[in-house]
Design a protein around this motif. Structure first.
Motif, mmCIF file in Angstrom:
data_model
loop_
_atom_site.group_PDB
_atom_site.id
_atom_site.type_symbol
_atom_site.label_atom_id
_atom_site.label_comp_id
_atom_site.label_asym_id
_atom_site.label_seq_id
_atom_site.Cartn_x
_atom_site.Cartn_y
_atom_site.Cartn_z
ATOM 1 N N UNK A 87 0.753 -1.381 -0.055
ATOM 2 C CA UNK A 87 0.489 -0.201 0.218
ATOM 3 C C UNK A 87 1.166 0.831 0.009
ATOM 4 N N UNK A 88 1.862 1.265 0.594
ATOM 5 C CA UNK A 88 2.508 2.790 0.072
ATOM 6 C C UNK A 88 3.669 2.781 -0.673
ATOM 7 N N UNK A 89 4.107 1.622 -1.133
ATOM 8 C CA UNK A 89 4.295 1.454 -3.099
ATOM 9 C C UNK A 89 3.337 2.160 -2.954
ATOM 10 N N UNK A 90 1.948 1.671 -3.071
ATOM 11 C CA UNK A 90 1.209 2.114 -4.650
ATOM 12 C C UNK A 90 0.761 3.413 -3.908
ATOM 13 N N UNK A 91 0.761 3.864 -2.703
ATOM 14 C CA UNK A 91 1.157 5.758 -2.840
ATOM 15 C C UNK A 91 1.812 6.500 -2.985
ATOM 16 N N UNK A 92 2.828 6.385 -2.568
ATOM 17 C CA UNK A 92 3.842 6.663 -3.568
ATOM 18 C C UNK A 92 4.202 6.883 -4.782
ATOM 19 N N UNK A 93 4.522 5.779 -5.117
ATOM 20 C CA UNK A 93 3.723 5.821 -7.182
ATOM 21 C C UNK A 93 2.777 7.008 -7.485
ATOM 22 N N UNK A 94 1.005 6.502 -6.990
ATOM 23 C CA UNK A 94 0.447 7.490 -6.895
ATOM 24 C C UNK A 94 0.919 9.053 -6.993
ATOM 25 N N UNK A 95 1.675 9.621 -6.021
ATOM 26 C CA UNK A 95 1.960 11.130 -5.537
ATOM 27 C C UNK A 95 3.479 10.876 -6.945
ATOM 28 N N UNK A 96 3.547 10.311 -6.952
ATOM 29 C CA UNK A 96 4.907 10.913 -7.983
ATOM 30 C C UNK A 96 4.338 10.505 -9.272
ATOM 31 N N UNK A 97 3.545 9.727 -9.326
ATOM 32 C CA UNK A 97 3.568 10.300 -10.837
ATOM 33 C C UNK A 97 1.785 11.702 -11.505
ATOM 34 N N UNK A 98 0.904 11.529 -10.139
ATOM 35 C CA UNK A 98 0.925 13.092 -9.467
ATOM 36 C C UNK A 98 1.336 14.187 -10.307
ATOM 37 N N UNK A 99 2.647 14.120 -9.372
ATOM 38 C CA UNK A 99 3.676 14.815 -9.422
ATOM 39 C C UNK A 99 4.036 15.161 -10.710
ATOM 40 N N UNK A 100 4.066 14.034 -11.501
ATOM 41 C CA UNK A 100 5.096 13.895 -12.365
ATOM 42 C C UNK A 100 4.239 15.082 -14.011
ATOM 43 N N UNK A 101 3.048 14.350 -13.630
ATOM 44 C CA UNK A 101 1.594 15.195 -14.580
ATOM 45 C C UNK A 101 1.660 16.863 -14.184
ATOM 46 N N UNK A 102 1.511 17.340 -12.875
ATOM 47 C CA UNK A 102 2.023 18.042 -12.639
ATOM 48 C C UNK A 102 3.374 18.700 -13.295
ATOM 49 N N UNK A 103 4.464 18.798 -13.666
ATOM 50 C CA UNK A 103 5.389 19.168 -14.287
ATOM 51 C C UNK A 103 5.360 19.088 -15.121
ATOM 52 N N UNK A 104 4.526 17.998 -15.824
ATOM 53 C CA UNK A 104 4.433 18.187 -17.718
ATOM 54 C C UNK A 104 3.228 19.086 -17.615
ATOM 55 N N UNK A 105 1.985 19.098 -17.063
ATOM 56 C CA UNK A 105 1.048 20.400 -17.379
ATOM 57 C C UNK A 105 2.256 21.431 -16.539
#
Length: 160
Positions: free
Chosen positions: A66-84
């Motif tokens: 679950x912790x890995x999933x949260x980290x991956x989701x947060x990383x993906x969200x941060x990457x999407x925000x960077x691209x945006x």
């Protein structure tokens, strides 16, 4: 006289002797029973310990997943925000500096940096405002407020 055999029949021990022999046999059987029960209890306790260890390991594995999933989701969200953010900056006329490198797994990774030189603080703040506005539009359901007036009141709808 030569005695060749003696046969005793119908001999009887005293009640006290018989009770003592019986008590000794009962005590030995109870001792064996207690030792067996002790071994069973030890085996059961060891089984319970193993089950507890397995359940603890399972809980740890689930929590780590679950912790890995949260980290991956947060990383993906941060990457999407960077691209945006980079796309908004590009749209507003900022220069975008693109660099690349190869990571440890042999993948080519592109990195985009916004050139803020010769830009004012207001220009830079405009990027954040556009990103906030895009986030607002993503959550807005498209329904305008239903208001009935006599035309004497003006309504201001704040949009970020």
């Amino acid at each position: 006289i030569v005695l060749s055999a003696v046969y005793l029949t119908n001999f009887d021990f005293s009640d006290a002797f018989e009770a003592a022999v019986e008590a000794k046999m009962i005590a030995e059987q109870e001792k064996l029973k207690a030792e067996t029960e002790k071994q069973i209890a030890i085996i059961k306790a060891e089984q319970d310990l193993e089950i507890s260890k397995i359940n603890a390991e399972k809980a740890i594995a689930v929590a780590q997943g679950e912790a890995r999933a949260v980290v991956l989701a947060a990383t993906a969200q941060a990457d999407a925000l960077k691209i945006q953010t980079v796309e908004v900056a590009r749209m507003l006329g900022f220069d975008i500096i693109e660099t690349s490198y190869v990571d440890d797994e042999g993948n080519t990774v592109l990195v985009y940096n916004i050139d803020f030189s010769s830009k004012t603080a207001e220009d830079i703040a405009l990027i954040s405002k556009y990103v906030e506005y895009i986030a607002y539009l993503e959550t807005w359901n498209g329904v305008l407020p239903q208001v009935i007036t006599d035309g004497s009141v003006s309504i201001f709808i704040p949009i970020p």
